[in-house]
Design a protein around this motif. Structure first.
Motif, PDB file in Angstrom:
ATOM      1  N   ALA A   1       0.834  -1.206   0.000  1.00 54.08           N
ATOM      2  CA  ALA A   1       0.000   0.000   0.000  1.00 54.08           C
ATOM      3  C   ALA A   1       0.866   1.251   0.000  1.00 54.08           C
ATOM      4  O   ALA A   1       0.585   2.217  -0.722  1.00 54.08           O
ATOM      5  N   GLU A   2       1.950   1.245   0.776  1.00 53.63           N
ATOM      6  CA  GLU A   2       2.867   2.393   0.802  1.00 53.63           C
ATOM      7  C   GLU A   2       3.511   2.620  -0.562  1.00 53.63           C
ATOM      8  O   GLU A   2       3.615   3.757  -1.034  1.00 53.63           O
ATOM      9  N   ILE A   3       3.944   1.547  -1.196  1.00 55.28           N
ATOM     10  CA  ILE A   3       4.576   1.652  -2.517  1.00 55.28           C
ATOM     11  C   ILE A   3       3.581   2.170  -3.543  1.00 55.28           C
ATOM     12  O   ILE A   3       3.896   3.041  -4.355  1.00 55.28           O
ATOM     13  N   THR A   4       2.355   1.651  -3.503  1.00 58.04           N
ATOM     14  CA  THR A   4       1.320   2.087  -4.438  1.00 58.04           C
ATOM     15  C   THR A   4       1.025   3.574  -4.267  1.00 58.04           C
ATOM     16  O   THR A   4       0.915   4.315  -5.246  1.00 58.04           O
ATOM     17  N   TYR A   5       0.938   4.023  -3.033  1.00 57.24           N
ATOM     18  CA  TYR A   5       0.701   5.437  -2.753  1.00 57.24           C
ATOM     19  C   TYR A   5       1.866   6.290  -3.244  1.00 57.24           C
ATOM     20  O   TYR A   5       1.666   7.341  -3.852  1.00 57.24           O
ATOM     21  N   ALA A   6       3.081   5.836  -3.003  1.00 56.42           N
ATOM     22  CA  ALA A   6       4.265   6.574  -3.451  1.00 56.42           C
ATOM     23  C   ALA A   6       4.306   6.669  -4.976  1.00 56.42           C
ATOM     24  O   ALA A   6       4.643   7.717  -5.531  1.00 56.42           O
ATOM     25  N   LEU A   7       3.954   5.596  -5.647  1.00 59.38           N
ATOM     26  CA  LEU A   7       3.935   5.619  -7.115  1.00 59.38           C
ATOM     27  C   LEU A   7       2.864   6.586  -7.634  1.00 59.38           C
ATOM     28  O   LEU A   7       3.087   7.293  -8.619  1.00 59.38           O
ATOM     29  N   ALA A   8       1.723   6.621  -6.974  1.00 61.50           N
ATOM     30  CA  ALA A   8       0.658   7.550  -7.372  1.00 61.50           C
ATOM     31  C   ALA A   8       1.100   8.993  -7.158  1.00 61.50           C
ATOM     32  O   ALA A   8       0.858   9.860  -8.003  1.00 61.50           O
ATOM     33  N   GLU A   9       1.758   9.256  -6.031  1.00 59.74           N
ATOM     34  CA  GLU A   9       2.280  10.605  -5.771  1.00 59.74           C
ATOM     35  C   GLU A   9       3.317  10.994  -6.822  1.00 59.74           C
ATOM     36  O   GLU A   9       3.331  12.125  -7.304  1.00 59.74           O
ATOM     37  N   ASN A  10       4.172  10.061  -7.169  1.00 57.01           N
ATOM     38  CA  ASN A  10       5.198  10.317  -8.175  1.00 57.01           C
ATOM     39  C   ASN A  10       4.574  10.620  -9.535  1.00 57.01           C
ATOM     40  O   ASN A  10       5.002  11.548 -10.237  1.00 57.01           O
ATOM     41  N   ALA A  11       3.558   9.866  -9.902  1.00 58.66           N
ATOM     42  CA  ALA A  11       2.878  10.092 -11.184  1.00 58.66           C
ATOM     43  C   ALA A  11       2.212  11.466 -11.208  1.00 58.66           C
ATOM     44  O   ALA A  11       2.272  12.184 -12.211  1.00 58.66           O
ATOM     45  N   ALA A  12       1.593  11.856 -10.103  1.00 62.21           N
ATOM     46  CA  ALA A  12       0.945  13.166 -10.027  1.00 62.21           C
ATOM     47  C   ALA A  12       1.975  14.284 -10.108  1.00 62.21           C
ATOM     48  O   ALA A  12       1.771  15.287 -10.797  1.00 62.21           O
ATOM     49  N   PHE A  13       3.105  14.117  -9.429  1.00 59.28           N
ATOM     50  CA  PHE A  13       4.173  15.116  -9.480  1.00 59.28           C
ATOM     51  C   PHE A  13       4.734  15.230 -10.891  1.00 59.28           C
ATOM     52  O   PHE A  13       4.952  16.334 -11.401  1.00 59.28           O
ATOM     53  N   THR A  14       4.954  14.100 -11.535  1.00 59.02           N
ATOM     54  CA  THR A  14       5.468  14.096 -12.906  1.00 59.02           C
ATOM     55  C   THR A  14       4.508  14.818 -13.847  1.00 59.02           C
ATOM     56  O   THR A  14       4.925  15.586 -14.710  1.00 59.02           O
ATOM     57  N   ASP A  15       3.212  14.589 -13.662  1.00 62.02           N
ATOM     58  CA  ASP A  15       2.211  15.249 -14.490  1.00 62.02           C
ATOM     59  C   ASP A  15       2.243  16.765 -14.288  1.00 62.02           C
ATOM     60  O   ASP A  15       2.196  17.531 -15.255  1.00 62.02           O
ATOM     61  N   ARG A  16       2.340  17.199 -13.025  1.00 60.56           N
ATOM     62  CA  ARG A  16       2.418  18.641 -12.747  1.00 60.56           C
ATOM     63  C   ARG A  16       3.697  19.245 -13.335  1.00 60.56           C
ATOM     64  O   ARG A  16       3.685  20.347 -13.884  1.00 60.56           O
TER      65      ARG A  16
END
Length: 98
Positions: A29-44
């Motif tokens: 769950a932590e890894i999945t959340y971190a990957l989602a945060e990373n994807a959102a940051f990359t998009d921004r």
């Protein structure tokens, strides 16, 4: 047709979660959340870079128009400079190559 089927009764077997399974689930769950945060940051980041490239391209186009007035013989080269900048910047944003 014979409708006298007998179904066996199934008994539920309790599954005890071990500490290892619980720990692995939490880590996943932590890894999945971190990957989602990373994807959102990359998009921004890509959006901000895209805006900067558009601003820079607009500025170059303005300069191009000025140079076309003072040196009309360089019109094609000036246009090529603006197009090359815009295309290379786009390739870097889309391709992720910095």
């Amino acid at each position: 047709m014979n409708n006298n089927y007998q179904l066996q009764t199934l008994q539920a077997i309790p599954v005890a979660q071990t500490e290892e399974v619980t720990s692995s689930s939490g880590r996943l769950a932590e890894i999945t959340y971190a990957l989602a945060e990373n994807a959102a940051f990359t998009d921004r980041l890509k959006a901000a870079l895209s805006k900067q490239v558009m601003d820079n391209t607009a500025a170059l186009a303005t300069v191009e128009a000025y140079y076309n007035q003072i040196a009309p013989s360089g019109r094609e080269e000036f246009r090529l400079i603006v197009q090359t900048y815009a295309r290379l910047a786009l390739m870097q944003i889309v391709g992720g190559k910095w």
